[in-house]
Motif scaffolding. Structure first.
Motif, PDB file in Angstrom:
ATOM      1  N   ALA A 140      -4.263  14.474  10.590  1.00 21.03           N
ATOM      2  CA  ALA A 140      -5.123  15.222   9.426  1.00 21.03           C
ATOM      3  C   ALA A 140      -4.621  14.678   8.086  1.00 21.03           C
ATOM      4  O   ALA A 140      -5.177  14.886   7.105  1.00 21.03           O
ATOM      5  CB  ALA A 140      -4.864  16.758   9.612  1.00 21.03           C
ATOM      6  N   CYS A 141      -3.354  14.090   8.207  1.00 22.82           N
ATOM      7  CA  CYS A 141      -2.686  13.845   7.040  1.00 22.82           C
ATOM      8  C   CYS A 141      -3.323  12.584   6.153  1.00 22.82           C
ATOM      9  O   CYS A 141      -3.322  12.218   5.124  1.00 22.82           O
ATOM     10  CB  CYS A 141      -1.056  13.299   7.273  1.00 22.82           C
ATOM     11  N   SER A 142      -4.199  11.559   6.995  1.00 19.07           N
ATOM     12  CA  SER A 142      -4.728  10.542   6.785  1.00 19.07           C
ATOM     13  C   SER A 142      -6.090  11.009   5.732  1.00 19.07           C
ATOM     14  O   SER A 142      -6.373  10.081   4.898  1.00 19.07           O
ATOM     15  CB  SER A 142      -5.140   9.726   7.825  1.00 19.07           C
ATOM     16  N   ILE A 198      10.210  17.103   8.270  1.00 22.41           N
ATOM     17  CA  ILE A 198      10.431  16.540   7.218  1.00 22.41           C
ATOM     18  C   ILE A 198       9.209  16.183   6.229  1.00 22.41           C
ATOM     19  O   ILE A 198       9.234  16.032   5.001  1.00 22.41           O
ATOM     20  CB  ILE A 198      11.396  15.260   7.116  1.00 22.41           C
ATOM     21  N   GLY A 199       8.146  16.040   7.190  1.00 20.50           N
ATOM     22  CA  GLY A 199       6.802  15.907   6.537  1.00 20.50           C
ATOM     23  C   GLY A 199       6.305  14.388   6.442  1.00 20.50           C
ATOM     24  O   GLY A 199       6.972  13.432   6.043  1.00 20.50           O
ATOM     25  N   PRO A 200       5.057  14.091   6.193  1.00 15.38           N
ATOM     26  CA  PRO A 200       4.534  12.682   6.052  1.00 15.38           C
ATOM     27  C   PRO A 200       4.894  12.272   4.767  1.00 15.38           C
ATOM     28  O   PRO A 200       5.209  11.007   4.761  1.00 15.38           O
ATOM     29  CB  PRO A 200       2.840  13.035   6.290  1.00 15.38           C
ATOM     30  N   ASP A 227      -3.472   5.214   5.164  1.00  9.97           N
ATOM     31  CA  ASP A 227      -3.563   5.820   6.318  1.00  9.97           C
ATOM     32  C   ASP A 227      -2.449   6.522   6.903  1.00  9.97           C
ATOM     33  O   ASP A 227      -1.363   5.701   7.554  1.00  9.97           O
ATOM     34  CB  ASP A 227      -4.231   4.697   7.240  1.00  9.97           C
ATOM     35  N   VAL A 228      -2.112   7.478   6.419  1.00  9.21           N
ATOM     36  CA  VAL A 228      -0.826   8.210   6.673  1.00  9.21           C
ATOM     37  C   VAL A 228      -0.597   8.288   7.885  1.00  9.21           C
ATOM     38  O   VAL A 228       0.524   7.859   8.513  1.00  9.21           O
ATOM     39  CB  VAL A 228      -0.931   9.725   5.807  1.00  9.21           C
ATOM     40  N   GLY A 229      -1.528   8.688   8.708  1.00 10.55           N
ATOM     41  CA  GLY A 229      -1.479   8.896  10.375  1.00 10.55           C
ATOM     42  C   GLY A 229      -1.158   7.794  11.128  1.00 10.55           C
ATOM     43  O   GLY A 229      -0.158   7.704  11.750  1.00 10.55           O
ATOM     44  N   MET A 246       0.869  -1.059  -0.021  1.00 11.25           N
ATOM     45  CA  MET A 246      -0.010   0.041   0.072  1.00 11.25           C
ATOM     46  C   MET A 246       0.827   1.277   0.064  1.00 11.25           C
ATOM     47  O   MET A 246       0.638   2.329  -0.765  1.00 11.25           O
ATOM     48  CB  MET A 246      -0.980   0.079   1.276  1.00 11.25           C
ATOM     49  N   LEU A 247       1.894   1.303   0.772  1.00 11.74           N
ATOM     50  CA  LEU A 247       2.831   2.326   0.866  1.00 11.74           C
ATOM     51  C   LEU A 247       3.490   2.615  -0.287  1.00 11.74           C
ATOM     52  O   LEU A 247       3.828   3.995  -0.750  1.00 11.74           O
ATOM     53  CB  LEU A 247       3.849   2.273   2.078  1.00 11.74           C
TER      54      LEU A 247
END
Ligand code: SF4
Ligand code: FES
Length: 321
Positions: free
Chosen positions: A296-298, A255-257, A306-308, A231-232
Motif C-alpha cells: 500500500a506504501c507505493s 521503522i517504517g517505509p 515504487d516504495v513497495g 529516484m530514491l
C-alpha cells in the motif's frame, strides 16, 4: 474563495478537528502512553523500540468534526480551500504547509481516508457524494443524485452542472501522534530516518593519476551507478507511505517505509562503504522483518517512488547477506 469564477461550484470540507488538553490538565499521561505491542517486534535489542512506542502515543483532548462550505473553482487544490477557510471563515483551523507545490512534504493528511498531499489534491478529483444525505425525508435511498450502491457515479461534467461537488473528508495522517487538527508530530519518523545514518559514508579513496597523485576531489560515478539510487534520493520524507502502511499506521513496532527508503538510497550508492552495517541495522524484528509486503506504501507516493518494490529489494539484500 473564487466567487467571481463563472464555473465556481460549492464543496464541503469535512474536517476532523482536535484540540489537545492543556499541559497542566494532563497529569501522568506520559507514563501510560503505549498502545498495543507488535506481533513482529521484539522488546529491547532494537534501536527503534523506543521511537516505535512514542510514535503511537495518543494525545488527549477534544475531537469533533466540522463542516466548511465553500465556493471554489473546480481546479482549486484542497490546500487552496483550507487557506480560504483560514483567512475568511475560521482562523483557528490548524494545518501545515510550506512550498505549496509538492516539494517539501509538510502537508500530508488523509483525504477521504487516503494519505496524500493537500497541495497536489484537486477539489474536482477528491470531492464525493455526501453520504449523510443518501436518504430522503421518508428514509428511502435517493436515486436522483447519481448514487449507485452509495457511490457517487456522476462524471465530472454532471457534478459541475449540479453546482455542488459534494464533500471532501480531511483527517490527520494515520500512524502519527496528532498535535492539533490536521497537524501531526513527524519527529518519530525523522528520528527513525536519522538512526539509519542518511548520509554518504565513503571510504576516502579518491581517483588518482598514474603517478599516484589525487586526480579529482570527487567520488566519481557513471550514469548506471547513479540510476540505481537517483529516484530514491527524491524522497521528501512526507510520510504518505507510512500513513498508507497498515503495519506502521496500525501502531505496530516498525521503522517504517520512509526510513527504509532512506537506508536503501545509500545501500544502492556505489560510493558508500557502510552497506554491511546499514543492512545489519535494519535486520531486526521491527526493521525489514515487520514489512508484510502489502505494498500500500507505493500507491500515493508524491515522488513516484515504487516504495513497495524498494522494500522488496532491500528485504532481499538483507536475506542475501
Ligand atoms: S517514499 Fe514517497 S511517500 Fe514515502 S516519505 Fe518518501 S516521498 Fe513520501
Ligand atoms: S506544501 Fe510542500 S509538498 Fe505540499
Amino acid at each position: 474563495m473564487s466567487g467571481s469564477d463563472e464555473t465556481a461550484i460549492t464543496v464541503t470540507l469535512r474536517v476532523n478537528r482536535f484540540t489537545p488538553r492543556p499541559e497542566r490538565d494532563r497529569g501522568d499521561r506520559g507514563s501510560r502512553a503505549g498502545r498495543g505491542g507488535s506481533p513482529f517486534g521484539k522488546r529491547g535489542g532494537s534501536p527503534f523500540a523506543a521511537s516505535s512506542a512514542s510514535r503511537v502515543r495518543r494525545a488527549r483532548g477534544k475531537s469533533w468534526t466540522q463542516d466548511y462550505v465553500l465556493t471554489v473553482a473546480p481546479d482549486a487544490t484542497v490546500l487552496d480551500c483550507l487557506l480560504a477557510v483560514k483567512r475568511t471563515m475560521d482562523p483557528t483551523l490548524a494545518f501545515r504547509y510550506s512550498c505549496g507545490h509538492g516539494m517539501c512534504g509538510s502537508d500530508a493528511v488523509a483525504i477521504n481516508g487516503t494519505p496524500t498531499l493537500l497541495c497536489t489534491a484537486s477539489v474536482k478529483e477528491w470531492a464525493k457524494a455526501d453520504r449523510t444525505t443518501l436518504t430522503d425525508d421518508d428514509g428511502f435511498r435517493r436515486t436522483d443524485a447519481g448514487l449507485v450502491d452509495g457511490e457517487d457515479r456522476r462524471d465530472d461534467d454532471d457534478r459541475l452542472d449540479d453546482g455542488d461537488l459534494g464533500v471532501i473528508e480531511l483527517s490527520p495522517l494515520p500512524g502519527f501522534p496528532v498535535q492539533r487538527d490536521l497537524i501531526i508530530d513527524i519527529d518519530p519518523m525523522l528520528d527513525q530516518i536519522r538512526r539509519l545514518e542518511p548520509y554518504l559514508q565513503a571510504d576516502g579513496a579518491l581517483a588518482r593519476t598514474s603517478e599516484g597523485k589525487i586526480d579529482v576531489f570527487e567520488y566519481l560515478q557513471n550514469p548506471e551507478q547513479l540510476a540505481k539510487y537517483e529516484m530514491l534520493s527524491n524522497c521528501i520524507a512526507c510520510g504518505v507511505c507510512e500513513g498508507s502502511c497498515p503495519v506502521f499506521a496500525g501502531g505496530d513496532a516498525f521503522i517504517g517505509p520512509a526510513a527504509l527508503i532512506a537506508a536503501s538510497r545509500f545501500v544502492n550508492d556505489s560510493r558508500d562503504a557502510a552497506t554491511d552495517r546499514r543492512l545489519e541495522m535494519i535486520d531486526t524484528a521491527d526493521g525489514v522483518a515487520a514489512c508484510q509486503s502489502v505494498r500500500a506504501c507505493s500507491r500515493q507516493c508524491p515522488r513516484g517512488i515504487d516504495v513497495g518494490e524498494e522494500m522488496w529489494q532491500i528485504v532481499a539484500k538483507v536475506k542475501e547477506r
